[in-house]
Design a protein around this motif. Structure first.
Motif, PDB file in Angstrom:
ATOM      1  N   HIS A 114      -9.493  -9.406 -21.759  1.00 55.92           N
ATOM      2  CA  HIS A 114     -10.091  -8.122 -21.432  1.00 55.92           C
ATOM      3  C   HIS A 114      -9.910  -7.792 -19.951  1.00 55.92           C
ATOM      4  N   TRP A 115     -10.136  -8.765 -19.086  1.00 59.46           N
ATOM      5  CA  TRP A 115     -10.012  -8.523 -17.648  1.00 59.46           C
ATOM      6  C   TRP A 115      -8.574  -8.192 -17.287  1.00 59.46           C
ATOM      7  N   GLU A 116      -7.631  -8.972 -17.806  1.00 58.08           N
ATOM      8  CA  GLU A 116      -6.230  -8.737 -17.509  1.00 58.08           C
ATOM      9  C   GLU A 116      -5.787  -7.361 -18.025  1.00 58.08           C
ATOM     10  N   ASP A 117      -6.254  -6.985 -19.237  1.00 62.47           N
ATOM     11  CA  ASP A 117      -5.924  -5.672 -19.796  1.00 62.47           C
ATOM     12  C   ASP A 117      -6.475  -4.553 -18.913  1.00 62.47           C
ATOM     13  N   TRP A 118      -7.722  -4.702 -18.482  1.00 64.99           N
ATOM     14  CA  TRP A 118      -8.325  -3.687 -17.621  1.00 64.99           C
ATOM     15  C   TRP A 118      -7.558  -3.575 -16.305  1.00 64.99           C
ATOM     16  N   LEU A 119      -7.226  -4.732 -15.746  1.00 63.78           N
ATOM     17  CA  LEU A 119      -6.514  -4.749 -14.470  1.00 63.78           C
ATOM     18  C   LEU A 119      -5.163  -4.058 -14.590  1.00 63.78           C
ATOM     19  N   LYS A 120      -4.451  -4.257 -15.686  1.00 67.19           N
ATOM     20  CA  LYS A 120      -3.162  -3.609 -15.917  1.00 67.19           C
ATOM     21  C   LYS A 120      -3.349  -2.087 -15.989  1.00 67.19           C
ATOM     22  N   LYS A 121      -4.353  -1.634 -16.748  1.00 66.37           N
ATOM     23  CA  LYS A 121      -4.625  -0.195 -16.854  1.00 66.37           C
ATOM     24  C   LYS A 121      -5.005   0.388 -15.486  1.00 66.37           C
ATOM     25  N   TYR A 122      -5.807  -0.364 -14.739  1.00 70.45           N
ATOM     26  CA  TYR A 122      -6.216   0.071 -13.404  1.00 70.45           C
ATOM     27  C   TYR A 122      -4.994   0.260 -12.513  1.00 70.45           C
ATOM     28  N   ALA A 123      -4.087  -0.720 -12.512  1.00 66.67           N
ATOM     29  CA  ALA A 123      -2.883  -0.654 -11.676  1.00 66.67           C
ATOM     30  C   ALA A 123      -2.019   0.540 -12.073  1.00 66.67           C
ATOM     31  N   GLU A 124      -1.913   0.803 -13.392  1.00 66.57           N
ATOM     32  CA  GLU A 124      -1.126   1.940 -13.865  1.00 66.57           C
ATOM     33  C   GLU A 124      -1.741   3.263 -13.383  1.00 66.57           C
ATOM     34  N   LYS A 125      -3.069   3.370 -13.498  1.00 68.60           N
ATOM     35  CA  LYS A 125      -3.744   4.595 -13.064  1.00 68.60           C
ATOM     36  C   LYS A 125      -3.616   4.782 -11.554  1.00 68.60           C
ATOM     37  N   ALA A 127      -1.218   3.599  -9.617  1.00 73.30           N
ATOM     38  CA  ALA A 127       0.167   3.933  -9.315  1.00 73.30           C
ATOM     39  C   ALA A 127       0.463   5.403  -9.614  1.00 73.30           C
ATOM     40  N   ALA A 128      -0.246   5.957 -10.600  1.00 70.96           N
ATOM     41  CA  ALA A 128      -0.065   7.367 -10.960  1.00 70.96           C
ATOM     42  C   ALA A 128      -0.839   8.290 -10.021  1.00 70.96           C
ATOM     43  N   GLY A 129      -1.573   7.708  -9.056  1.00 69.28           N
ATOM     44  CA  GLY A 129      -2.306   8.505  -8.078  1.00 69.28           C
ATOM     45  C   GLY A 129      -3.705   8.906  -8.507  1.00 69.28           C
ATOM     46  N   GLU A 130      -4.174   8.341  -9.605  1.00 73.08           N
ATOM     47  CA  GLU A 130      -5.513   8.687 -10.094  1.00 73.08           C
ATOM     48  C   GLU A 130      -6.580   8.184  -9.115  1.00 73.08           C
ATOM     49  N   LYS A 131      -7.635   8.966  -8.945  1.00 72.94           N
ATOM     50  CA  LYS A 131      -8.736   8.610  -8.036  1.00 72.94           C
ATOM     51  C   LYS A 131      -9.989   8.308  -8.847  1.00 72.94           C
ATOM     52  N   ASN A 132     -10.973   7.683  -8.212  1.00 74.01           N
ATOM     53  CA  ASN A 132     -12.254   7.350  -8.837  1.00 74.01           C
ATOM     54  C   ASN A 132     -12.096   6.569 -10.148  1.00 74.01           C
ATOM     55  N   ILE A 133     -11.257   5.556 -10.097  1.00 69.75           N
ATOM     56  CA  ILE A 133     -11.019   4.713 -11.267  1.00 69.75           C
ATOM     57  C   ILE A 133     -12.227   3.789 -11.417  1.00 69.75           C
ATOM     58  N   ALA A 134     -12.813   3.773 -12.608  1.00 68.32           N
ATOM     59  CA  ALA A 134     -14.030   2.968 -12.825  1.00 68.32           C
ATOM     60  C   ALA A 134     -13.810   1.996 -13.977  1.00 68.32           C
ATOM     61  N   LEU A 135     -14.597   0.973 -13.969  1.00 68.95           N
ATOM     62  CA  LEU A 135     -14.605   0.005 -15.062  1.00 68.95           C
ATOM     63  C   LEU A 135     -15.525   0.529 -16.153  1.00 68.95           C
ATOM     64  N   HIS A 136     -14.989   0.660 -17.364  1.00 71.10           N
ATOM     65  CA  HIS A 136     -15.777   1.136 -18.500  1.00 71.10           C
ATOM     66  C   HIS A 136     -15.867   0.017 -19.530  1.00 71.10           C
ATOM     67  N   PRO A 137     -17.057  -0.241 -20.073  1.00 71.42           N
ATOM     68  CA  PRO A 137     -17.203  -1.328 -21.036  1.00 71.42           C
ATOM     69  C   PRO A 137     -16.508  -1.015 -22.351  1.00 71.42           C
ATOM     70  N   GLU A 138     -16.099  -2.077 -23.027  1.00 75.68           N
ATOM     71  CA  GLU A 138     -15.505  -1.948 -24.346  1.00 75.68           C
ATOM     72  C   GLU A 138     -16.589  -1.507 -25.328  1.00 75.68           C
ATOM     73  N   ALA A 139     -16.224  -0.665 -26.275  1.00 76.84           N
ATOM     74  CA  ALA A 139     -17.201  -0.201 -27.268  1.00 76.84           C
ATOM     75  C   ALA A 139     -17.658  -1.377 -28.127  1.00 76.84           C
ATOM     76  N   LEU A 140     -18.939  -1.397 -28.439  1.00 78.24           N
ATOM     77  CA  LEU A 140     -19.482  -2.434 -29.312  1.00 78.24           C
ATOM     78  C   LEU A 140     -19.182  -2.081 -30.752  1.00 78.24           C
TER      79      LEU A 140
END
Length: 141
Positions: A114-125, A127-140
């Motif tokens: 989960h952490w590695e997946d989030w980190l990959k998505k964060y890096a992609e966002k 790199a695309a110039g997205e701002k205010n990137i936040a950590l969102h919990p996985e749906a239960l």
């Protein structure tokens, strides 16, 4: 008067990637409780587990729930575990000595990548110039 200490500039982006630790996969595990130490060890792991476990008590009662606290006394009678039952709203407390079986039955929310997946998505966002990137919990489930 002494000279002010020179601090090295720190690149915050370099600090974002931190090596994790290997998370023990306990999902589905039913520990053998042959000794007092086996029971104590299994309950320590249940406390660290991020999913539900099922406790079977010596009187035959079975309860699925999430362990949120434990206290280790000198013996099993004065050691206890506290948990939130999956069905019900009241916290429960059980003596270690009353437990006959432990099953790690719920999905372990901390297992996997989960952490590695989030980190990959964060890096992609990022790199695309997205701002205010936040950590969102996985749906239960």
């Amino acid at each position: 008067m002494s000279q002010p200490t020179q601090h090295n500039a720190v690149n915050i982006d370099e600090l974002e990637v931190v090596e994790g630790f290997e998370h023990e996969n306990l999902e589905g595990w039913i520990p053998e409780l042959a000794s007092e130490e086996d029971l104590r060890s299994a309950l320590e792991k249940a406390f660290d587990y991020r999913g539900d476990i099922t406790l079977t008590f010596k009187d035959g009662e079975r309860v699925e729930g999430y362990v949120f606290d434990r206290f280790t006394g000198k013996g099993l009678a004065d050691s206890f575990v506290r948990f939130f039952p999956a069905k019900g709203t009241e916290k429960r407390k059980a003596s270690y000595g009353s437990i006959a079986r432990i099953e790690f039955t719920g999905k372990d929310r901390a297992a996997g990548k989960h952490w590695e997946d989030w980190l990959k998505k964060y890096a992609e966002k990022k790199a695309a110039g997205e701002k205010n990137i936040a950590l969102h919990p996985e749906a239960l489930d």
